[in-house]
Design an enzyme around this catalytic site. Structure first.
Site, PDB file in Angstrom:
ATOM      1  N   LYS A 124      30.412  64.451  62.438  1.00 48.51           N
ATOM      2  CA  LYS A 124      29.967  62.990  62.494  1.00 48.51           C
ATOM      3  C   LYS A 124      30.523  62.481  63.911  1.00 48.51           C
ATOM      4  CE  LYS A 124      31.589  59.652  59.712  1.00 48.51           C
ATOM      5  NZ  LYS A 124      31.622  58.806  58.741  1.00 48.51           N
ATOM      6  N   GLY A 162      39.832  49.523  52.813  1.00 45.57           N
ATOM      7  CA  GLY A 162      39.666  48.840  54.251  1.00 45.57           C
ATOM      8  C   GLY A 162      40.651  49.369  55.335  1.00 45.57           C
ATOM      9  N   GLN A 199      31.085  47.622  53.412  1.00 46.24           N
ATOM     10  CA  GLN A 199      31.443  48.263  52.380  1.00 46.24           C
ATOM     11  C   GLN A 199      31.582  47.735  51.099  1.00 46.24           C
ATOM     12  OE1 GLN A 199      31.846  51.585  53.431  1.00 46.24           O
ATOM     13  NE2 GLN A 199      31.436  50.948  55.581  1.00 46.24           N
ATOM     14  N   ARG A 241      28.797  57.111  51.189  1.00 47.34           N
ATOM     15  CA  ARG A 241      29.736  57.999  50.646  1.00 47.34           C
ATOM     16  C   ARG A 241      30.953  57.368  50.527  1.00 47.34           C
ATOM     17  NH1 ARG A 241      34.271  57.774  54.465  1.00 47.34           N
ATOM     18  NH2 ARG A 241      33.951  59.167  56.190  1.00 47.34           N
ATOM     19  N   ASP A 278      35.821  36.173  50.123  1.00 49.25           N
ATOM     20  CA  ASP A 278      35.992  36.495  51.403  1.00 49.25           C
ATOM     21  C   ASP A 278      36.463  35.514  52.182  1.00 49.25           C
ATOM     22  OD1 ASP A 278      34.365  38.804  53.213  1.00 49.25           O
ATOM     23  OD2 ASP A 278      34.705  36.970  54.370  1.00 49.25           O
TER      24      ASP A 278
HETATM   25  N1  LIG Z   1      37.830  54.305  53.898  1.00 49.86           N
HETATM   26  C1  LIG Z   1      36.978  54.772  54.370  1.00 49.86           C
HETATM   27  O1  LIG Z   1      36.224  55.914  54.458  1.00 49.86           O
HETATM   28  C2  LIG Z   1      36.121  53.665  55.306  1.00 49.86           C
HETATM   29  C3  LIG Z   1      34.656  54.040  55.791  1.00 49.86           C
HETATM   30  C4  LIG Z   1      34.329  52.944  56.515  1.00 49.86           C
HETATM   31  C5  LIG Z   1      34.770  51.868  57.063  1.00 49.86           C
HETATM   32  N2  LIG Z   1      36.187  51.552  56.378  1.00 49.86           N
HETATM   33  C6  LIG Z   1      36.873  50.069  56.912  1.00 49.86           C
HETATM   34  O2  LIG Z   1      36.327  49.046  55.654  1.00 49.86           O
HETATM   35  C7  LIG Z   1      36.760  47.999  56.228  1.00 49.86           C
HETATM   36  C8  LIG Z   1      35.482  47.112  55.840  1.00 49.86           C
HETATM   37  O3  LIG Z   1      34.251  47.611  56.659  1.00 49.86           O
HETATM   38  P1  LIG Z   1      32.899  46.698  56.743  1.00 49.86           P
HETATM   39  O4  LIG Z   1      31.780  47.726  57.287  1.00 49.86           O
HETATM   40  O5  LIG Z   1      32.730  46.433  55.417  1.00 49.86           O
HETATM   41  O6  LIG Z   1      33.257  45.283  57.501  1.00 49.86           O
HETATM   42  P2  LIG Z   1      32.715  44.102  57.610  1.00 49.86           P
HETATM   43  O7  LIG Z   1      32.820  43.520  58.825  1.00 49.86           O
HETATM   44  O8  LIG Z   1      31.039  44.138  57.283  1.00 49.86           O
HETATM   45  O9  LIG Z   1      33.331  43.297  56.387  1.00 49.86           O
HETATM   46  C9  LIG Z   1      34.503  42.994  56.101  1.00 49.86           C
HETATM   47  C10 LIG Z   1      34.813  41.824  55.565  1.00 49.86           C
HETATM   48  O10 LIG Z   1      36.168  41.334  55.218  1.00 49.86           O
HETATM   49  C11 LIG Z   1      36.491  40.037  55.161  1.00 49.86           C
HETATM   50  N3  LIG Z   1      37.969  39.699  55.243  1.00 49.86           N
HETATM   51  C12 LIG Z   1      38.703  40.054  56.262  1.00 49.86           C
HETATM   52  N4  LIG Z   1      39.915  39.421  55.847  1.00 49.86           N
HETATM   53  C13 LIG Z   1      39.726  39.374  54.441  1.00 49.86           C
HETATM   54  C14 LIG Z   1      40.746  38.820  53.616  1.00 49.86           C
HETATM   55  N5  LIG Z   1      41.986  38.652  53.885  1.00 49.86           N
HETATM   56  N6  LIG Z   1      40.201  38.613  52.178  1.00 49.86           N
HETATM   57  C15 LIG Z   1      39.135  38.491  52.023  1.00 49.86           C
HETATM   58  N7  LIG Z   1      37.949  39.202  52.995  1.00 49.86           N
HETATM   59  C16 LIG Z   1      38.310  39.289  54.211  1.00 49.86           C
HETATM   60  C17 LIG Z   1      35.500  39.692  56.631  1.00 49.86           C
HETATM   61  O11 LIG Z   1      35.310  38.337  56.375  1.00 49.86           O
HETATM   62  C18 LIG Z   1      34.032  40.539  56.274  1.00 49.86           C
HETATM   63  O12 LIG Z   1      33.214  39.772  55.703  1.00 49.86           O
HETATM   64  C19 LIG Z   1      36.964  48.327  57.552  1.00 49.86           C
HETATM   65  O13 LIG Z   1      38.289  48.104  58.068  1.00 49.86           O
HETATM   66  C20 LIG Z   1      36.598  49.507  57.956  1.00 49.86           C
HETATM   67  O14 LIG Z   1      37.202  50.138  59.061  1.00 49.86           O
HETATM   68  C21 LIG Z   1      36.699  52.508  55.712  1.00 49.86           C
END
Ligand SMILES: NC(=O)c1ccc[n+]([C@@H]2O[C@H](COP(=O)([O-])OP(=O)(O)OC[C@H]3O[C@@H](n4cnc5c(N)ncnc54)[C@H](O)[C@@H]3O)[C@@H](O)[C@H]2O)c1
Length: 320
Positions: free
Chosen positions: A67, A223, A138, A110, A159
């Site tokens: 990837k 996250g 996510q 995934r 959120d």
């Molecule tokens: N574990 C994994 O394998 C994996 C894979 C992909 C992404 N991620 C991580 O997942 C996280 C989310 O990614 P995404 O693509 O959904 O991002 P996104 O920006 O689409 O959504 C994140 C949401 O979280 C909200 N948010 C921020 N702080 C908050 C809080 N304190 N309380 C409630 N909501 C809050 C934001 O307003 C936003 O709507 C990122 O940190 C990303 O790096 C992890």
């Protein structure tokens, strides 16, 4: 040499959530049994951003992929997404490329599926209420995956941006198994009656208070991915039995566990392989932390390709 090219829409068609959850069972089982090769993530920095290379080979299912994820913070100014991901699936027998597919949709499916698998193994069978933190990309696949394994009736959604939460409700309204989604304006009110708590945010600080969890709750935190960041608080960590996707990766990247010096009880693959138990009692609080492992992408990509070949999705290009 034929290569299949698959868009985000093809990936979503080819990998429905129940199939993705099954793929994650395969991925984590082989990973924890030492039946995979996962080199360290390669990293290429430029003046504008970072590109990560994430390869994996699974020995038993014979899946292999790389990837490529680019994170370029200035991209929105160019009307481009901050994160762009592509997955190249390879034949481990010959090294030949088999497919190129859109990787952001694959990652979301995934990652959701990993959360769904954890809920299948660790959440109480009678779980009905989810507290969902975050209303982004996510969060959607996390919820989809939990709906695939438990009869969820109600979601408390929080959120920091209420508009994001409202959009989430709008987007999920047409799901066939859509639960009632209540937007809550105070994170403290989201957790009290929840059987499953999911944190899918970009927050650098804890999103709820672990004292509010009722006995028997299952928590998934997906996250945060930096050693200095906590999305899940130390009270949750202290009260819970901790299960991770990868011990090594979480001890490297998961501030939620590194900062409180948490004791990890199991990898999810160890539970799948029968080397560690799943839920042990109705009162047990469980916490699944996932930072993401490249085996997930390789197995998911192979599942997408198999289905795409069968249904002739995408386009096949002769590269010779
Ligand atoms: N574990 C994994 O394998 C994996 C894979 C992909 C992404 N991620 C991580 O997942 C996280 C989310 O990614 P995404 O693509 O959904 O991002 P996104 O920006 O689409 O959504 C994140 C949401 O979280 C909200 N948010 C921020 N702080 C908050 C809080 N304190 N309380 C409630 N909501 C809050 C934001 O307003 C936003 O709507 C990122 O940190 C990303 O790096 C992890």
């Amino acid at each position: 040499m034929q290569i299949r090219i698959l868009t985000a829409s093809d990936v979503k068609k080819a990998l429905p959530m129940p199939r993705a959850i099954e793929a994650m069972r395969q991925a984590f089982g082989q990973f924890s049994a030492g039946k995979s090769t996962v080199p360290l993530r390669g990293r290429l920095d430029t003046e504008k951003g970072t590109t990560l290379l994430m390869p994996a080979h699974l020995h038993e299912s014979r899946d292999m992929a790389v990837k490529i994820v680019s994170i370029y913070p200035g991209n929105p100014g160019l009307d481009l997404p901050t994160i762009a991901a592509t997955v190249v699936a390879l034949d481990p027998q010959t090294g030949m490329p088999l497919a190129i597919m859109e990787g952001t949709s694959l990652t979301a499916i995934r990652t959701g599926a990993a959360g769904g698998l954890a809920a299948q193994l660790l959440a109480r069978e009678d779980s009905r209420t989810v507290a969902l933190f975050g209303a982004g990309v996510q969060a959607k696949t996390q919820l989809q995956a939990v709906l695939a394994v438990r009869a969820i009736q109600k979601v408390n959604l929080y959120d920091i941006y209420e508009d994001a939460a409202k959009q989430f409700v709008e987007d999920t309204r047409t799901w066939p198994n859509a639960p009632i989604i209540n937007i809550v304006s105070n994170p403290d009110t989201a957790v009290g009656d929840a059987d499953i708590v999911i944190a899918a945010t970009t927050s650098a600080t804890p999103v709820f208070n672990g004292d509010d969890l009722k006995p028997g709750t299952h928590v998934t935190g997906m996250g945060s991915f930096s050693p200095d960041v906590q999305e899940i608080d130390e009270k949750t960590v202290a009260r819970a039995r901790i299960v991770v996707d990868s011990r090594e990766a979480c001890l490297e990247e998961a501030g939620d566990l590194i900062i409180p010096r948490a004791t990890i009880d199991a990898e999810i693959g160890e539970i799948i392989n029968g080397n560690k138990p799943g839920r042990q009692s109705p009162e047990e609080i469980t916490f699944f932390k996932t930072v993401g492992v490249a085996v997930q992408d390789a197995v998911a990509a192979a599942a997408v390709l198999a289905e795409a070949q069968q249904r002739n999705l995408g386009i096949s290009v002769d590269m010779s």
